[in-house]
Write an enzyme that holds these catalytic residues in place. Sequence first.
Site, short mmCIF file in Angstrom:
data_model
loop_
_atom_site.label_atom_id
_atom_site.label_comp_id
_atom_site.label_asym_id
_atom_site.label_seq_id
_atom_site.Cartn_x
_atom_site.Cartn_y
_atom_site.Cartn_z
N SER A 154 23.30 -6.14 -55.36
CA SER A 154 22.69 -7.47 -55.29
C SER A 154 23.22 -8.14 -54.03
O SER A 154 24.42 -8.34 -53.90
CB SER A 154 23.09 -8.25 -56.54
OG SER A 154 22.67 -9.59 -56.44
N LYS A 180 18.66 -5.39 -54.19
CA LYS A 180 18.12 -6.65 -54.74
C LYS A 180 18.50 -7.77 -53.80
O LYS A 180 19.68 -7.94 -53.46
CB LYS A 180 18.71 -6.85 -56.14
CG LYS A 180 18.58 -8.25 -56.70
CD LYS A 180 18.96 -8.26 -58.18
CE LYS A 180 19.84 -9.44 -58.53
NZ LYS A 180 20.30 -9.39 -59.95
N LYS A 182 18.70 -11.75 -53.09
CA LYS A 182 18.65 -13.09 -53.66
C LYS A 182 17.70 -13.92 -52.80
O LYS A 182 17.79 -13.87 -51.56
CB LYS A 182 20.05 -13.70 -53.65
CG LYS A 182 21.01 -13.04 -54.63
CD LYS A 182 20.60 -13.32 -56.05
CE LYS A 182 21.70 -12.94 -57.04
NZ LYS A 182 21.31 -13.23 -58.43
N ASP A 207 15.56 -11.65 -56.62
CA ASP A 207 16.06 -12.46 -57.75
C ASP A 207 16.13 -13.91 -57.29
O ASP A 207 16.90 -14.24 -56.39
CB ASP A 207 17.44 -11.95 -58.17
CG ASP A 207 17.98 -12.67 -59.40
OD1 ASP A 207 17.28 -13.57 -59.94
OD2 ASP A 207 19.11 -12.34 -59.83
N GLU A 232 12.75 -11.08 -60.21
CA GLU A 232 13.64 -11.50 -61.30
C GLU A 232 13.71 -13.01 -61.40
O GLU A 232 13.95 -13.70 -60.41
CB GLU A 232 15.03 -10.89 -61.05
CG GLU A 232 16.05 -11.10 -62.16
CD GLU A 232 17.38 -10.42 -61.86
OE1 GLU A 232 17.42 -9.53 -60.97
OE2 GLU A 232 18.39 -10.78 -62.50
N ASP A 257 16.06 -12.62 -66.65
CA ASP A 257 17.52 -12.58 -66.74
C ASP A 257 17.94 -13.81 -67.57
O ASP A 257 18.05 -13.73 -68.80
CB ASP A 257 18.10 -12.59 -65.31
CG ASP A 257 19.61 -12.74 -65.24
OD1 ASP A 257 20.26 -12.99 -66.26
OD2 ASP A 257 20.19 -12.63 -64.13
N LYS A 281 22.42 -8.59 -69.85
CA LYS A 281 23.82 -8.88 -69.53
C LYS A 281 24.52 -9.12 -70.85
O LYS A 281 24.11 -10.01 -71.61
CB LYS A 281 23.94 -10.13 -68.65
CG LYS A 281 23.46 -9.96 -67.23
CD LYS A 281 23.63 -11.23 -66.42
CE LYS A 281 23.12 -11.03 -65.00
NZ LYS A 281 23.00 -12.31 -64.26
N GLY A 309 24.79 -7.88 -63.68
CA GLY A 309 26.21 -8.10 -63.40
C GLY A 309 26.51 -9.58 -63.18
O GLY A 309 25.60 -10.37 -62.92
O1 OSB Z 1 21.38 -13.42 -61.37
O2 OSB Z 1 22.02 -11.42 -61.54
C1 OSB Z 1 22.28 -12.59 -61.29
C2 OSB Z 1 25.85 -12.88 -60.00
C3 OSB Z 1 26.26 -14.03 -60.64
C4 OSB Z 1 25.38 -14.72 -61.43
C5 OSB Z 1 24.07 -14.24 -61.60
C6 OSB Z 1 23.67 -13.08 -60.98
C7 OSB Z 1 24.56 -12.41 -60.13
C8 OSB Z 1 24.21 -11.22 -59.36
C9 OSB Z 1 25.33 -10.30 -58.93
O3 OSB Z 1 23.09 -10.97 -58.99
C10 OSB Z 1 25.40 -9.09 -59.78
C11 OSB Z 1 26.69 -8.33 -59.61
O4 OSB Z 1 26.77 -7.52 -58.67
O5 OSB Z 1 27.64 -8.51 -60.40
MG MG Z 2 19.61 -12.45 -62.03
#
Ligand code: OSB
Ligand code: MG
Length: 389
Positions: A154, A180, A182, A207, A232, A257, A281, A309
Amino acid sequence: MQKAIAIEGDPVTPALSPRVQVERVVMRLVRLPLREAFETSFGSMDSRLIFLVSLEANGLSGWGEVVAQEEPRYSYETAGTAAHVIREFLAPSLLAQPVAGLSDVAARFALFKGHNMAKAGLELAWLDLAAQMERKSLSAMIGGVRRRVPVGVSLGIQPTLAALLERVDRYLGLGYQRIKLKIKPGWDVDVVAEVRRLHPHILLSVDANSAYSLDDLDHLKRLDDFGLLMIEQPLDHDDLLDHATAQRAFKTALCLDESITSLRRAEQALRLGSCRIINIKIGRVGGYSQALAIHRLCYQSGIPVWCGGMLESGIGRAHNLALASLPGFTLPGDISASARYFARDLICPEVTIAADGTAEVPAGVGLGFQVDLDYIESCTETVERIQPT
Ligand code: OSB
Ligand code: MG
Protein backbone atom coordinates in the site's frame (compact mmCIF):
# COMPACT_ATOMS: atom_id res chain seq x y z
CA MET A 1 -13.69 -20.08 -7.78
CA GLN A 2 -15.84 -22.36 -5.58
CA LYS A 3 -13.71 -25.35 -4.78
CA ALA A 4 -14.45 -28.27 -2.57
CA ILE A 5 -12.42 -27.12 0.42
CA ALA A 6 -14.49 -27.84 3.49
CA ILE A 7 -14.83 -25.01 5.94
CA GLU A 8 -15.65 -26.27 9.39
CA GLY A 9 -18.41 -24.75 11.45
CA ASP A 10 -16.05 -23.42 14.09
CA PRO A 11 -12.59 -24.90 13.87
CA VAL A 12 -11.34 -22.82 16.76
CA THR A 13 -13.42 -23.71 19.76
CA PRO A 14 -14.16 -27.42 20.10
CA ALA A 15 -10.58 -28.61 20.31
CA LEU A 16 -9.74 -26.59 23.37
CA SER A 17 -10.33 -28.22 26.68
CA PRO A 18 -10.32 -27.75 29.58
CA ARG A 19 -11.27 -24.17 30.42
CA VAL A 20 -8.44 -21.72 30.99
CA GLN A 21 -8.33 -19.20 33.82
CA VAL A 22 -6.63 -16.07 32.48
CA GLU A 23 -4.50 -14.72 35.31
CA ARG A 24 -3.55 -11.30 33.99
CA VAL A 25 -4.17 -8.93 31.08
CA VAL A 26 -1.23 -6.69 30.18
CA MET A 27 -1.60 -3.56 28.02
CA ARG A 28 1.56 -2.03 26.66
CA LEU A 29 2.19 1.00 24.46
CA VAL A 30 5.30 0.91 22.31
CA ARG A 31 6.28 3.66 19.88
CA LEU A 32 8.01 2.68 16.67
CA PRO A 33 9.26 5.31 14.23
CA LEU A 34 8.13 4.74 10.63
CA ARG A 35 10.89 4.60 8.04
CA GLU A 36 8.97 7.20 6.09
CA ALA A 37 5.76 9.12 6.70
CA PHE A 38 2.57 7.31 5.64
CA GLU A 39 -0.05 9.65 4.15
CA THR A 40 -3.66 8.79 3.35
CA SER A 41 -6.72 10.88 2.54
CA PHE A 42 -7.37 11.16 6.29
CA GLY A 43 -3.93 12.28 7.45
CA SER A 44 -0.23 11.58 7.74
CA MET A 45 1.77 9.79 10.40
CA ASP A 46 5.50 9.40 10.98
CA SER A 47 5.49 7.04 13.92
CA ARG A 48 3.19 4.25 14.99
CA LEU A 49 2.01 3.89 18.56
CA ILE A 50 1.82 0.10 18.86
CA PHE A 51 -0.71 -1.17 21.40
CA LEU A 52 0.18 -4.68 22.53
CA VAL A 53 -2.01 -6.81 24.75
CA SER A 54 -1.06 -10.08 26.32
CA LEU A 55 -2.97 -12.67 28.29
CA GLU A 56 -1.10 -14.67 30.89
CA ALA A 57 -2.08 -18.15 32.07
CA ASN A 58 -0.23 -21.27 33.23
CA GLY A 59 3.17 -19.63 32.68
CA LEU A 60 2.35 -18.73 29.05
CA SER A 61 1.71 -15.35 27.41
CA GLY A 62 -0.55 -14.98 24.38
CA TRP A 63 0.04 -11.86 22.31
CA GLY A 64 -2.31 -9.61 20.37
CA GLU A 65 -2.27 -6.09 18.96
CA VAL A 66 -4.94 -3.40 19.14
CA VAL A 67 -4.76 -1.64 15.77
CA ALA A 68 -6.56 1.56 16.78
CA GLN A 69 -4.54 4.66 15.94
CA GLU A 70 -3.87 7.67 18.15
CA GLU A 71 -6.55 9.82 16.51
CA PRO A 72 -10.05 8.79 15.39
CA ARG A 73 -9.45 9.34 11.67
CA TYR A 74 -9.64 5.87 10.12
CA SER A 75 -12.23 4.75 12.68
CA TYR A 76 -13.79 6.21 15.82
CA GLU A 77 -11.61 4.08 18.08
CA THR A 78 -8.31 5.36 19.42
CA ALA A 79 -5.60 3.80 21.54
CA GLY A 80 -7.14 5.77 24.41
CA THR A 81 -10.70 4.50 23.96
CA ALA A 82 -9.42 0.94 23.53
CA ALA A 83 -7.40 1.11 26.76
CA HIS A 84 -10.47 2.41 28.60
CA VAL A 85 -12.77 -0.29 27.24
CA ILE A 86 -10.27 -3.09 27.88
CA ARG A 87 -9.47 -1.86 31.40
CA GLU A 88 -13.05 -1.25 32.53
CA PHE A 89 -15.07 -3.87 30.64
CA LEU A 90 -13.34 -6.44 28.46
CA ALA A 91 -10.48 -7.54 30.72
CA PRO A 92 -12.74 -7.88 33.80
CA SER A 93 -15.18 -10.03 31.79
CA LEU A 94 -12.33 -12.31 30.68
CA LEU A 95 -10.81 -12.55 34.14
CA ALA A 96 -14.16 -13.21 35.83
CA GLN A 97 -14.28 -16.93 35.07
CA PRO A 98 -12.35 -19.58 33.13
CA VAL A 99 -12.56 -19.23 29.35
CA ALA A 100 -13.94 -22.13 27.29
CA GLY A 101 -12.76 -21.04 23.84
CA LEU A 102 -12.92 -18.32 21.22
CA SER A 103 -16.70 -18.37 21.01
CA ASP A 104 -16.88 -17.90 24.78
CA VAL A 105 -14.59 -14.85 24.48
CA ALA A 106 -16.74 -13.48 21.64
CA ALA A 107 -19.97 -14.08 23.57
CA ARG A 108 -18.67 -12.19 26.61
CA PHE A 109 -17.54 -9.26 24.45
CA ALA A 110 -20.81 -9.17 22.51
CA LEU A 111 -22.48 -7.74 25.62
CA PHE A 112 -20.55 -4.53 24.97
CA LYS A 113 -21.36 -2.47 21.88
CA GLY A 114 -18.75 -1.48 19.33
CA HIS A 115 -15.05 -1.05 20.18
CA ASN A 116 -14.10 -3.78 17.75
CA MET A 117 -10.38 -3.05 17.78
CA ALA A 118 -10.25 -3.34 21.57
CA LYS A 119 -12.13 -6.65 21.40
CA ALA A 120 -9.94 -7.92 18.56
CA GLY A 121 -6.72 -7.26 20.47
CA LEU A 122 -7.90 -9.60 23.19
CA GLU A 123 -9.27 -12.23 20.79
CA LEU A 124 -5.87 -12.28 19.08
CA ALA A 125 -4.07 -12.68 22.38
CA TRP A 126 -6.52 -15.41 23.36
CA LEU A 127 -5.93 -17.35 20.16
CA ASP A 128 -2.16 -17.16 20.57
CA LEU A 129 -2.51 -18.41 24.14
CA ALA A 130 -4.84 -21.25 23.08
CA ALA A 131 -2.50 -22.15 20.21
CA GLN A 132 0.45 -22.38 22.58
CA MET A 133 -1.55 -24.63 24.90
CA GLU A 134 -2.43 -26.92 22.01
CA ARG A 135 1.08 -26.72 20.51
CA LYS A 136 -0.36 -25.54 17.18
CA SER A 137 0.21 -22.61 14.87
CA LEU A 138 -2.37 -19.83 14.61
CA SER A 139 -3.02 -20.93 11.04
CA ALA A 140 -3.71 -24.51 12.14
CA MET A 141 -6.03 -23.23 14.88
CA ILE A 142 -8.30 -21.50 12.37
CA GLY A 143 -8.17 -24.06 9.56
CA GLY A 144 -5.66 -22.28 7.31
CA VAL A 145 -4.68 -24.11 4.11
CA ARG A 146 -1.90 -22.00 2.57
CA ARG A 147 1.76 -22.23 3.53
CA ARG A 148 2.61 -19.03 1.66
CA VAL A 149 0.34 -16.09 0.93
CA PRO A 150 0.50 -13.56 -1.93
CA VAL A 151 1.18 -10.01 -0.80
CA GLY A 152 0.88 -6.49 -2.14
CA VAL A 153 2.00 -3.10 -0.89
CA SER A 154 0.00 0.00 0.00
CA LEU A 155 1.73 3.19 -1.16
CA GLY A 156 0.84 6.41 0.63
CA ILE A 157 0.24 9.78 -1.00
CA GLN A 158 3.63 11.27 -1.91
CA PRO A 159 4.89 14.84 -2.15
CA THR A 160 5.57 14.36 -5.87
CA LEU A 161 4.61 12.00 -8.66
CA ALA A 162 8.29 11.18 -9.16
CA ALA A 163 8.52 10.02 -5.54
CA LEU A 164 5.54 7.72 -6.06
CA LEU A 165 6.86 6.29 -9.34
CA GLU A 166 10.18 5.53 -7.66
CA ARG A 167 8.36 3.61 -4.91
CA VAL A 168 6.23 1.70 -7.40
CA ASP A 169 9.43 0.56 -9.14
CA ARG A 170 11.10 -0.26 -5.85
CA TYR A 171 8.29 -2.47 -4.53
CA LEU A 172 7.72 -4.18 -7.87
CA GLY A 173 11.44 -4.89 -7.84
CA LEU A 174 11.06 -6.52 -4.43
CA GLY A 175 8.43 -8.84 -5.90
CA TYR A 176 5.20 -7.42 -4.46
CA GLN A 177 2.34 -8.83 -6.51
CA ARG A 178 -0.01 -5.87 -6.30
CA ILE A 179 0.43 -2.13 -5.94
CA LYS A 180 -2.26 -0.19 -4.08
CA LEU A 181 -2.20 3.58 -4.44
CA LYS A 182 -3.75 5.77 -1.78
CA ILE A 183 -5.85 8.43 -3.49
CA LYS A 184 -7.69 11.62 -2.52
CA PRO A 185 -9.19 14.53 -4.46
CA GLY A 186 -6.27 16.14 -6.31
CA TRP A 187 -4.20 12.93 -6.19
CA ASP A 188 -6.19 10.43 -8.18
CA VAL A 189 -6.97 10.04 -11.89
CA ASP A 190 -3.79 11.65 -13.28
CA VAL A 191 -1.59 9.75 -10.85
CA VAL A 192 -3.25 6.42 -11.63
CA ALA A 193 -3.04 7.15 -15.36
CA GLU A 194 0.71 7.67 -15.15
CA VAL A 195 1.37 4.55 -13.05
CA ARG A 196 -0.78 2.53 -15.43
CA ARG A 197 0.97 3.97 -18.49
CA LEU A 198 4.35 2.92 -17.13
CA HIS A 199 3.12 -0.47 -15.87
CA PRO A 200 0.39 -1.68 -18.22
CA HIS A 201 0.15 -5.21 -16.83
CA ILE A 202 0.57 -5.06 -13.05
CA LEU A 203 -2.19 -5.73 -10.53
CA LEU A 204 -3.08 -2.18 -9.55
CA SER A 205 -5.71 -0.91 -7.12
CA VAL A 206 -6.62 2.34 -5.38
CA ASP A 207 -7.85 3.12 -1.87
CA ALA A 208 -9.69 6.40 -1.19
CA ASN A 209 -10.38 5.87 2.52
CA SER A 210 -13.81 7.52 2.15
CA ALA A 211 -12.56 10.72 0.53
CA TYR A 212 -15.40 11.06 -2.01
CA SER A 213 -19.18 11.29 -2.26
CA LEU A 214 -21.70 10.35 -4.96
CA ASP A 215 -21.32 13.92 -6.28
CA ASP A 216 -17.86 12.85 -7.46
CA LEU A 217 -19.15 9.87 -9.42
CA ASP A 218 -18.48 11.34 -12.87
CA HIS A 219 -14.91 12.13 -11.89
CA LEU A 220 -14.36 8.72 -10.25
CA LYS A 221 -15.78 6.99 -13.32
CA ARG A 222 -12.59 7.94 -15.13
CA LEU A 223 -10.84 5.35 -12.94
CA ASP A 224 -12.85 2.71 -14.79
CA ASP A 225 -10.53 2.95 -17.81
CA PHE A 226 -7.37 1.67 -16.08
CA GLY A 227 -8.16 -2.01 -15.61
CA LEU A 228 -7.88 -1.68 -11.84
CA LEU A 229 -8.21 -4.76 -9.68
CA MET A 230 -10.50 -2.77 -7.39
CA ILE A 231 -11.42 0.64 -6.02
CA GLU A 232 -11.36 0.48 -2.22
CA GLN A 233 -13.78 2.43 -0.01
CA PRO A 234 -14.43 5.47 -2.20
CA LEU A 235 -17.41 6.72 -0.14
CA ASP A 236 -18.37 7.26 3.51
CA HIS A 237 -16.85 5.03 6.15
CA ASP A 238 -20.19 3.63 7.31
CA ASP A 239 -22.06 3.67 4.01
CA LEU A 240 -23.50 0.71 2.11
CA LEU A 241 -26.27 2.30 0.03
CA ASP A 242 -24.25 4.89 -1.90
CA HIS A 243 -21.60 2.27 -2.57
CA ALA A 244 -24.32 0.07 -4.10
CA THR A 245 -25.27 2.94 -6.41
CA ALA A 246 -21.62 3.50 -7.26
CA GLN A 247 -20.93 -0.20 -7.87
CA ARG A 248 -23.74 -0.29 -10.42
CA ALA A 249 -22.02 2.56 -12.28
CA PHE A 250 -18.58 0.92 -12.38
CA LYS A 251 -17.14 -1.91 -14.45
CA THR A 252 -14.35 -2.09 -11.85
CA ALA A 253 -15.02 -4.01 -8.64
CA LEU A 254 -15.50 -1.89 -5.55
CA CYS A 255 -13.97 -3.22 -2.36
CA LEU A 256 -15.21 -2.26 1.08
CA ASP A 257 -12.84 -1.75 3.99
CA GLU A 258 -14.15 0.76 6.59
CA SER A 259 -17.83 -0.13 5.97
CA ILE A 260 -17.42 -3.82 6.87
CA THR A 261 -17.45 -3.89 10.66
CA SER A 262 -19.23 -7.22 11.25
CA LEU A 263 -20.68 -10.32 9.62
CA ARG A 264 -24.05 -8.58 9.53
CA ARG A 265 -22.64 -5.60 7.65
CA ALA A 266 -20.93 -7.97 5.21
CA GLU A 267 -24.21 -9.80 4.60
CA GLN A 268 -25.98 -6.51 3.98
CA ALA A 269 -23.24 -5.30 1.63
CA LEU A 270 -23.54 -8.46 -0.45
CA ARG A 271 -27.34 -8.26 -0.49
CA LEU A 272 -27.26 -4.63 -1.59
CA GLY A 273 -24.47 -5.14 -4.13
CA SER A 274 -22.31 -2.52 -2.39
CA CYS A 275 -19.06 -4.20 -3.46
CA ARG A 276 -17.65 -7.25 -5.25
CA ILE A 277 -14.60 -7.70 -3.04
CA ILE A 278 -14.12 -7.44 0.74
CA ASN A 279 -11.03 -6.41 2.66
CA ILE A 280 -11.05 -8.27 5.99
CA LYS A 281 -9.14 -6.65 8.84
CA ILE A 282 -9.31 -8.65 12.06
CA GLY A 283 -9.19 -5.47 14.13
CA ARG A 284 -11.95 -3.62 12.31
CA VAL A 285 -14.40 -6.53 12.61
CA GLY A 286 -13.72 -7.29 16.29
CA GLY A 287 -11.43 -10.30 16.09
CA TYR A 288 -11.12 -13.81 14.73
CA SER A 289 -14.70 -14.86 15.46
CA GLN A 290 -16.18 -12.26 13.09
CA ALA A 291 -13.30 -12.44 10.60
CA LEU A 292 -13.78 -16.21 10.24
CA ALA A 293 -17.53 -15.78 9.81
CA ILE A 294 -17.10 -13.09 7.14
CA HIS A 295 -14.55 -15.25 5.36
CA ARG A 296 -16.97 -18.18 5.37
CA LEU A 297 -19.83 -16.03 4.03
CA CYS A 298 -17.68 -14.62 1.23
CA TYR A 299 -16.21 -17.99 0.35
CA GLN A 300 -19.65 -19.50 0.05
CA SER A 301 -20.87 -16.50 -1.97
CA GLY A 302 -17.93 -16.46 -4.39
CA ILE A 303 -16.74 -13.06 -3.16
CA PRO A 304 -12.93 -12.80 -3.09
CA VAL A 305 -11.42 -11.46 0.12
CA TRP A 306 -7.98 -10.25 1.11
CA CYS A 307 -6.30 -9.36 4.37
CA GLY A 308 -5.99 -5.64 5.04
CA GLY A 309 -3.29 -4.05 7.17
CA MET A 310 -3.07 -1.29 9.77
CA LEU A 311 0.69 -0.72 9.93
CA GLU A 312 0.92 -3.48 12.51
CA SER A 313 4.04 -4.54 14.30
CA GLY A 314 5.16 -8.12 13.70
CA ILE A 315 2.71 -9.33 16.33
CA GLY A 316 -0.33 -8.11 14.41
CA ARG A 317 1.40 -9.11 11.18
CA ALA A 318 1.78 -12.72 12.41
CA HIS A 319 -1.96 -12.86 13.03
CA ASN A 320 -2.62 -11.39 9.56
CA LEU A 321 -0.48 -14.11 7.96
CA ALA A 322 -2.55 -16.77 9.73
CA LEU A 323 -5.82 -15.19 8.62
CA ALA A 324 -4.63 -14.90 5.03
CA SER A 325 -3.88 -18.64 4.97
CA LEU A 326 -7.64 -19.39 4.85
CA PRO A 327 -8.89 -20.67 1.48
CA GLY A 328 -10.99 -17.64 0.50
CA PHE A 329 -8.06 -15.19 0.71
CA THR A 330 -7.32 -15.37 -3.00
CA LEU A 331 -6.14 -11.79 -3.55
CA PRO A 332 -2.80 -10.37 -2.34
CA GLY A 333 -3.03 -8.92 1.18
CA ASP A 334 -1.59 -5.70 2.61
CA ILE A 335 0.94 -7.77 4.54
CA SER A 336 4.25 -6.23 3.66
CA ALA A 337 7.65 -7.06 5.08
CA SER A 338 8.45 -5.64 8.51
CA ALA A 339 11.14 -3.58 6.80
CA ARG A 340 8.57 -1.74 4.65
CA TYR A 341 7.58 0.24 7.76
CA PHE A 342 10.09 -0.35 10.56
CA ALA A 343 13.87 -0.26 10.94
CA ARG A 344 13.45 -3.02 13.52
CA ASP A 345 10.37 -5.09 14.34
CA LEU A 346 9.21 -6.53 17.66
CA ILE A 347 9.57 -10.16 16.53
CA CYS A 348 12.40 -12.47 15.46
CA PRO A 349 12.84 -13.21 12.67
CA GLU A 350 11.08 -10.34 10.96
CA VAL A 351 8.40 -10.82 8.30
CA THR A 352 10.06 -10.98 4.87
CA ILE A 353 8.73 -11.19 1.34
CA ALA A 354 10.23 -13.62 -1.14
CA ALA A 355 11.12 -12.57 -4.69
CA ASP A 356 7.89 -14.20 -5.93
CA GLY A 357 5.83 -11.78 -3.81
CA THR A 358 4.73 -14.27 -1.18
CA ALA A 359 5.18 -14.38 2.57
CA GLU A 360 5.54 -17.58 4.55
CA VAL A 361 2.76 -18.53 6.94
CA PRO A 362 4.59 -19.58 10.09
CA ALA A 363 4.15 -23.25 10.97
CA GLY A 364 5.62 -22.93 14.47
CA VAL A 365 3.60 -22.92 17.68
CA GLY A 366 1.50 -19.81 18.41
CA LEU A 367 2.60 -16.74 16.47
CA GLY A 368 5.45 -18.78 14.99
CA PHE A 369 7.81 -15.90 15.70
CA GLN A 370 9.77 -15.06 18.83
CA VAL A 371 8.47 -11.99 20.64
CA ASP A 372 11.54 -9.77 21.21
CA LEU A 373 10.85 -8.82 24.84
CA ASP A 374 14.11 -6.95 25.37
CA TYR A 375 13.52 -4.73 22.38
CA ILE A 376 9.87 -4.25 23.35
CA GLU A 377 10.94 -3.18 26.85
CA SER A 378 13.40 -0.69 25.39
CA CYS A 379 10.72 1.13 23.39
CA THR A 380 7.80 0.78 25.83
CA GLU A 381 6.06 4.02 26.85
CA THR A 382 3.57 2.58 29.37
CA VAL A 383 2.57 -0.80 30.79
CA GLU A 384 -0.63 -1.56 32.68
CA ARG A 385 -1.40 -4.89 34.31
CA ILE A 386 -4.99 -5.89 35.01
CA GLN A 387 -5.64 -8.70 37.48
CA PRO A 388 -8.79 -10.18 38.98
CA THR A 389 -10.15 -8.02 41.76
O1 OSB B 1 -7.17 1.72 4.45
O2 OSB B 1 -6.08 -0.08 4.26
C1 OSB B 1 -6.21 1.03 4.78
C2 OSB B 1 -3.17 1.82 6.94
C3 OSB B 1 -3.78 2.41 8.03
C4 OSB B 1 -5.14 2.59 8.03
C5 OSB B 1 -5.90 2.16 6.94
C6 OSB B 1 -5.30 1.55 5.86
C7 OSB B 1 -3.90 1.41 5.85
C8 OSB B 1 -3.15 0.85 4.72
C9 OSB B 1 -1.79 0.26 5.00
O3 OSB B 1 -3.54 0.89 3.58
C10 OSB B 1 -1.82 -1.21 5.04
C11 OSB B 1 -0.58 -1.81 5.64
O4 OSB B 1 0.40 -1.98 4.90
O5 OSB B 1 -0.56 -2.14 6.85
MG1 MG C 1 -8.36 0.62 3.08
